[in-house]
Structures are given as structure tokens and as C-alpha cells.
Enzyme design. Structure first.
Site, PDB file in Angstrom:
ATOM      1  N   HIS A 125      17.206  -3.056   7.875  1.00  0.00           N
ATOM      2  CA  HIS A 125      17.455  -1.723   8.420  1.00  0.00           C
ATOM      3  C   HIS A 125      16.196  -1.026   8.928  1.00  0.00           C
ATOM      4  CE1 HIS A 125      21.352  -2.433   6.672  1.00  0.00           C
ATOM      5  NE2 HIS A 125      21.805  -1.275   7.093  1.00  0.00           N
ATOM      6  N   LYS A 145      26.521   7.338   0.355  1.00  0.00           N
ATOM      7  CA  LYS A 145      25.572   7.806   1.382  1.00  0.00           C
ATOM      8  C   LYS A 145      26.366   8.451   2.503  1.00  0.00           C
ATOM      9  CE  LYS A 145      21.319   5.129   0.879  1.00  0.00           C
ATOM     10  NZ  LYS A 145      20.385   4.173   1.528  1.00  0.00           N
ATOM     11  N   HIS A 148      17.346   0.074  12.334  1.00  0.00           N
ATOM     12  CA  HIS A 148      17.497   1.502  12.665  1.00  0.00           C
ATOM     13  C   HIS A 148      16.587   1.896  13.821  1.00  0.00           C
ATOM     14  CE1 HIS A 148      19.400   3.046   8.633  1.00  0.00           C
ATOM     15  NE2 HIS A 148      20.279   2.482   9.434  1.00  0.00           N
ATOM     16  N   ARG A 176      29.794  23.893  -1.204  1.00  0.00           N
ATOM     17  CA  ARG A 176      28.915  23.097  -2.072  1.00  0.00           C
ATOM     18  C   ARG A 176      29.601  21.852  -2.659  1.00  0.00           C
ATOM     19  NH1 ARG A 176      27.335  28.237  -3.994  1.00  0.00           N
ATOM     20  NH2 ARG A 176      25.497  29.012  -2.842  1.00  0.00           N
ATOM     21  N   GLU A 229      26.738  -7.055   7.826  1.00  0.00           N
ATOM     22  CA  GLU A 229      26.495  -6.389   6.535  1.00  0.00           C
ATOM     23  C   GLU A 229      27.031  -7.238   5.382  1.00  0.00           C
ATOM     24  OE1 GLU A 229      24.585  -3.727   6.216  1.00  0.00           O
ATOM     25  OE2 GLU A 229      25.093  -2.132   7.611  1.00  0.00           O
ATOM     26  N   HIS A 238      25.725  -0.848  14.903  1.00  0.00           N
ATOM     27  CA  HIS A 238      24.854  -0.873  13.725  1.00  0.00           C
ATOM     28  C   HIS A 238      24.723  -2.279  13.158  1.00  0.00           C
ATOM     29  CE1 HIS A 238      22.930   0.320  10.030  1.00  0.00           C
ATOM     30  NE2 HIS A 238      23.885  -0.258   9.341  1.00  0.00           N
ATOM     31  N   GLU A 246      18.816   5.749  -4.969  1.00  0.00           N
ATOM     32  CA  GLU A 246      17.782   4.926  -4.298  1.00  0.00           C
ATOM     33  C   GLU A 246      16.380   5.284  -4.779  1.00  0.00           C
ATOM     34  OE1 GLU A 246      18.436   4.351  -0.073  1.00  0.00           O
ATOM     35  OE2 GLU A 246      16.427   3.512   0.147  1.00  0.00           O
ATOM     36  N   ARG A 289      18.141   0.292  -5.148  1.00  0.00           N
ATOM     37  CA  ARG A 289      19.148   0.420  -4.079  1.00  0.00           C
ATOM     38  C   ARG A 289      18.554   0.117  -2.696  1.00  0.00           C
ATOM     39  NH1 ARG A 289      23.915   4.969  -3.078  1.00  0.00           N
ATOM     40  NH2 ARG A 289      24.648   4.028  -1.124  1.00  0.00           N
ATOM     41  N   LYS A 327      27.792  -4.325  -3.791  1.00  0.00           N
ATOM     42  CA  LYS A 327      27.311  -2.981  -3.476  1.00  0.00           C
ATOM     43  C   LYS A 327      27.548  -2.045  -4.660  1.00  0.00           C
ATOM     44  CE  LYS A 327      26.687   0.684  -0.317  1.00  0.00           C
ATOM     45  NZ  LYS A 327      26.758   1.228   1.052  1.00  0.00           N
ATOM     46  N   ASN A 366      19.112  -2.090   2.115  1.00  0.00           N
ATOM     47  CA  ASN A 366      18.520  -1.738   3.397  1.00  0.00           C
ATOM     48  C   ASN A 366      17.865  -2.922   4.093  1.00  0.00           C
ATOM     49  OD1 ASN A 366      16.742   0.878   4.845  1.00  0.00           O
ATOM     50  ND2 ASN A 366      18.808   1.131   4.161  1.00  0.00           N
TER      51      ASN A 366
END
Ligand SMILES: NC(=O)c1ccc[n+]([C@@H]2O[C@H](COP(=O)([O-])OP(=O)(O)OC[C@H]3O[C@@H](n4cnc5c(N)ncnc54)[C@H](O)[C@@H]3O)[C@@H](O)[C@H]2O)c1
Ligand SMILES: O=C(O)C(=O)C[C@@H](O)[C@H](O)[C@H](O)COP(=O)(O)O
Ligand SMILES: [Zn+2]
Length: 363
Positions: free
Chosen positions: A249, A144, A253, A122, A186, A266, A238, A242, A228, A246
Site C-alpha cells: 500500500h 477503517k 496508494h 459522535r 487483497e 485500488h 494499528e 496491523r 484480517k 498494508n
């Protein structure tokens, strides 16, 4: 957020998350923040021969045992089997909850190792040790973590903040050109979403960035991390703001998943996606077309294609329908009202497809 200061500064940057905070440290790796417990370095077959021994030497000063796990390389391995390899190694080592994971590599290693650290017993502490430009300006910061699914990018994951980020720009010396340029995409993103002055500066310094000028790179990497860190500090999970990180993206993506993971890097997909998002912003929000032209010109100067391979309209929409930002079955895009003025908005499919077609190779 502090105003952009184009002066090199190697002082640690701190990301503040309420009662928690962690350093983004620049320069040679230093294990001062580590514990004496077991350390597992997670890296891959490309990075291991380059940097694993150096990191092990640093970590041996602080850990009784330092093991190294070498994963297969590539976006196509950003998957459950790779996570399972990390978990199995931790169990074989008898790692307890005080063990520390070190992610040595690019964003793929960082996302995989961070997710394994998030779920083992955990949650284990982990340290990001980014060795690509993209990881140094983006993926190593903000927590993330996760991996890809056939239905889409990063669909399985968790928010799990690192204990520290160790950025040594020297590692970029061995980074291949295509991977370096993917990281520039980025970096460019931070202009339209947050900092027009940074975008202006990137335009002025494009030649120096192409030459990997160390002083210019150190300013650009730091500013990227500052932006960032400020966004993540304001909205760690998010809930709203946030999402601006993206930009490009939703389209990008879909390109990565639709073409097959690894076909496009990417950052390459993000560059193409940002141009599509800027086009949609012009068409749907009346954004000044000069922003689109400037973005296309800067990305092209940095050696990034702004024209995407063709992906069928139905496939494109179907993949974007799985995007994590969506709400109530509607695709939500990060668009631009202007430079530095992002907005999360829905679009009629027709307008999204119009932007895609305008920036994809002809049929
Ligand atoms: N978690 C986040 O916030 C976040 C942010 C952006 C991107 N990402 C993810 O990051 C991934 C892309 O990361 P990336 O661009 O770093 O790709 P990557 O991790 O695949 O690394 C690029 C390539 O360079 C190699 N490499 C790494 N460091 C090197 C070095 N110093 N010298 C020589 N070769 C080196 C790697 O082995 C790989 O072959 C994507 O999966 C993307 O989804 C995550
Ligand atoms: O940190 C964020 O938030 C980002 O959106 C950064 C992106 O560059 C990165 O590619 C991130 O992994 C994409 O987020 P996702 O939630 O769409 O997977
Ligand atoms: Zn990204």
C-alpha cells in the site's frame, strides 16, 4: 489464528475486540441484529438498482423507517462532499443516536458510510453489507473508515467498527471482471503477510478462482476474513501489527493518488505495490527471490498486472512521504523476510526507487 482449513463453512465468524465483538455473517442477509430505529441504507448509483430493494425488504422487518441514499459512483467520489450528503440526509430524516446506517456496496461506499456513522452525533451504529470481492475480503472488516485527499489516500478518517458484516457471495454474480480481479489482489496479500499455506492453496486453486467457483470462493473469502479479523483483534488501532495489512500500500496508494483516483483500481495498485515491496525485500532484506517470482506469477495468473504505469521518482517519493505509517519523517514500508514473515522497515529512497523502476513501464 486458527490454521487454514479449506473446507466450506458458512457459520458466522466473530471478531473479538476485548469486551466488544461482532459477527461476520455469510449467506443471505438477515436483519436479526438490527434495532427498530430508523435505518439509512447508503449505496451508489451502480449498486442501488441491483440490491437496494432486496436489502430494504430485509430491513423493513426490523426498522420503522428504511430510507436509501444513492451516492455517485467511483473512487473519485470518495471525498468530503459524499460524506456531507450522508450527514445531510441523516439530519433531514431527524435521525437520533439510535439510527443505524447500512453500507451497501464496495469499499468506497463502506469507507464513506462508516465515516459518516463515526461522526454523526459522535457515533452511530452501522452495518457493512459488502457487494464487491474486495469489500468482502477486506474493507468491510476492521473498522477503517474515511476518504481521500488530494495529498493522499484515506488521509481523513476514523476507526469505527461495524456492528456486523453481512457477506452474501451471490452479489458477486453481477461484479464486473476487472473489479473482481481487484479483490483477488487483497486476497493474495494474506499469504505473504500471514499464511503460507493459504498462498500455496491459492496457487493450486487459481483456475477455480478465475472461474468464480462458488465453493472455492467461499473458502477464500472466509479465510481472508479470518486472517484480517485476527490481525485487527490483536491491534485494532494499528499501533504495530496491523500495519502488515498494508503490504503493497505504501507504493500502491502513491500510484492511486499520483495517477488520479480511479485510474487504477485500488486492488490493481495494491498488486503492483506488493511486487515492488517484494522486490525491495529481496534487495534490502535478502528475501528469497522465489517469493517475488511466485507472487508475480500468481497475480498474473489472476489477471492482475504487476508492472506499474510510470510515475516520476520525485512525485512517487513525495506521495509516499505522506503515508500514515511514516514516523519521524521516514517512510515505513511493509516488507517481507519470507513468506508469512512481514516486517515494518525503513528503506533508503534509492532502494525504494530501484524496486519501483524494476516494476514500472520503461521510460
Ligand atoms: N477500510 C478498509 O479497511 C479498506 C480495505 C481495502 C480497501 N479499502 C478501500 O476500498 C476501496 C476499493 O473498494 P472496491 O474495490 O470495492 O471498489 P468500489 O467500492 O469502487 O466498487 C467497485 C465498483 O463495483 C461497483 N459494484 C459494487 N458492488 C457491485 C456488484 N455486486 N455488482 C456490480 N457492481 C458492483 C461499484 O459501484 C464500483 O463501480 C478503495 O477506496 C480502498 O481504499 C478500504
Ligand atoms: O485494514 C487495514 O489495516 C488495511 O491496511 C487494509 C488495506 O487493504 C486497506 O486498503 C486500508 O484502507 C489501507 O489502510 P490505510 O491506513 O493505509 O488507509
Ligand atoms: Zn487495500
Amino acid at each position: 489464528m486458527s490454521p487454514f482449513n479449506p473446507t466450506p463453512n458458512a457459520d458466522p465468524l466473530w471478531i473479538e475486540l476485548g469486551a466488544r465483538r461482532y459477527p461476520i455473517a455469510f449467506g443471505a442477509w438477515n436483519a436479526a441484529s438490527a434495532s427498530s430505529a430508523l435505518a439509512l441504507v447508503v449505496t451508489n448509483e451502480v449498486v442501488a438498482p441491483l440490491y437496494a430493494a432486496r436489502l430494504q425488504e430485509v430491513l423493513k422487518r426490523q426498522h420503522r423507517l428504511v430510507d436509501v441514499l444513492v451516492l455517485p459512483d467511483g473512487e473519485v467520489h470518495k471525498s468530503w462532499p459524499s460524506v456531507s450528503l450522508i450527514l445531510d440526509r441523516l439530519l433531514e430524516l431527524g435521525a437520533d443516536r439510535h439510527a443505524v446506517v447500512y453500507a451497501l456496496g464496495g469499499g468506497v461506499v463502506g469507507d464513506l458510510a462508516g465515516f459518516a456513522a463515526a461522526i454523526y452525533m459522535r457515533g452511530l451504529a452501522f452495518v457493512q453489507v459488502p457487494t464487491t470481492l474486495l469489500a468482502q475480503v477486506d474493507s468491510s472488516v476492521g473498522g477503517k473508515t474515511g476518504f481521500n485527499h488530494a495529498r493522499g489516500k484515506n488521509l481523513i478518517g476514523a476507526f469505527h467498527q461495524p456492528q456486523a458484516v453481512w457477506i452474501d457471495l451471490q452479489t458477486l454474480a453481477t461484479l464486473p471482471d476487472r473489479e473482481y480481479r481487484a479483490g483477488l489482489a487483497e486476497m493474495v496479500k494474506y499469504g505473504p503477510i500471514a499464511d503460507p499455506a493459504f498462498f500455496d492453496w491459492l496457487e493450486r486453486e487459481a483456475d477455480a478462482l478465475n472461474a468464480r467457483d462458488p465453493a472455492i470462493l467461499s473458502v477464500a473469502v472466509r479465510r481472508s476474513c479470518e486472517i484480517k479479523a485476527a490481525v485487527v483483534a490483536a491491534d485494532e488501532h494499528e499501533g504495530g501489527l496491523r500495519a502488515v495489512l498494508n503490504l503493497g500500500h505504501t507504493f500502491g496508494h502513491a500510484l492511486e493518488a499520483g495517477l488520479g483516483y480511479g485510474e487504477l483500481l485500488h486492488g490493481e495498485a495494491v498488486a503492483m505495490g506488493m511486487v515492488m515491496a517484494a522486490q525491495a525485500s529481496v534487495d534490502a532484506l535478502g528475501c528469497d527471490p522465489a517469493l517475488l517470482r511466485r507472487l508475480q506469477a500468481l497475480l498474473a495468473r489472476l489477471g492482475l498486472s504487476t508492472v506499474a504505469p510510470r510515475l516520476g521518482a520525485d512525485r512517487f517519493i513525495a506521495l509516499m512521504m505522506g503515508d500514515k505509517k511514516n514516523q519521524g519523517g521516514a517512510i515505513r514500508y511493509v516488507l517481507l523476510e519470507g513468506m508469512g514473515r512481514p516486517v515494518l522497515a525503513k528503506l533508503p529512497h534509492a532502494l525504494a526507487l530501484q524496486a519501483i523502476a524494476a516494476h514500472s513501464v520503461a521510460q
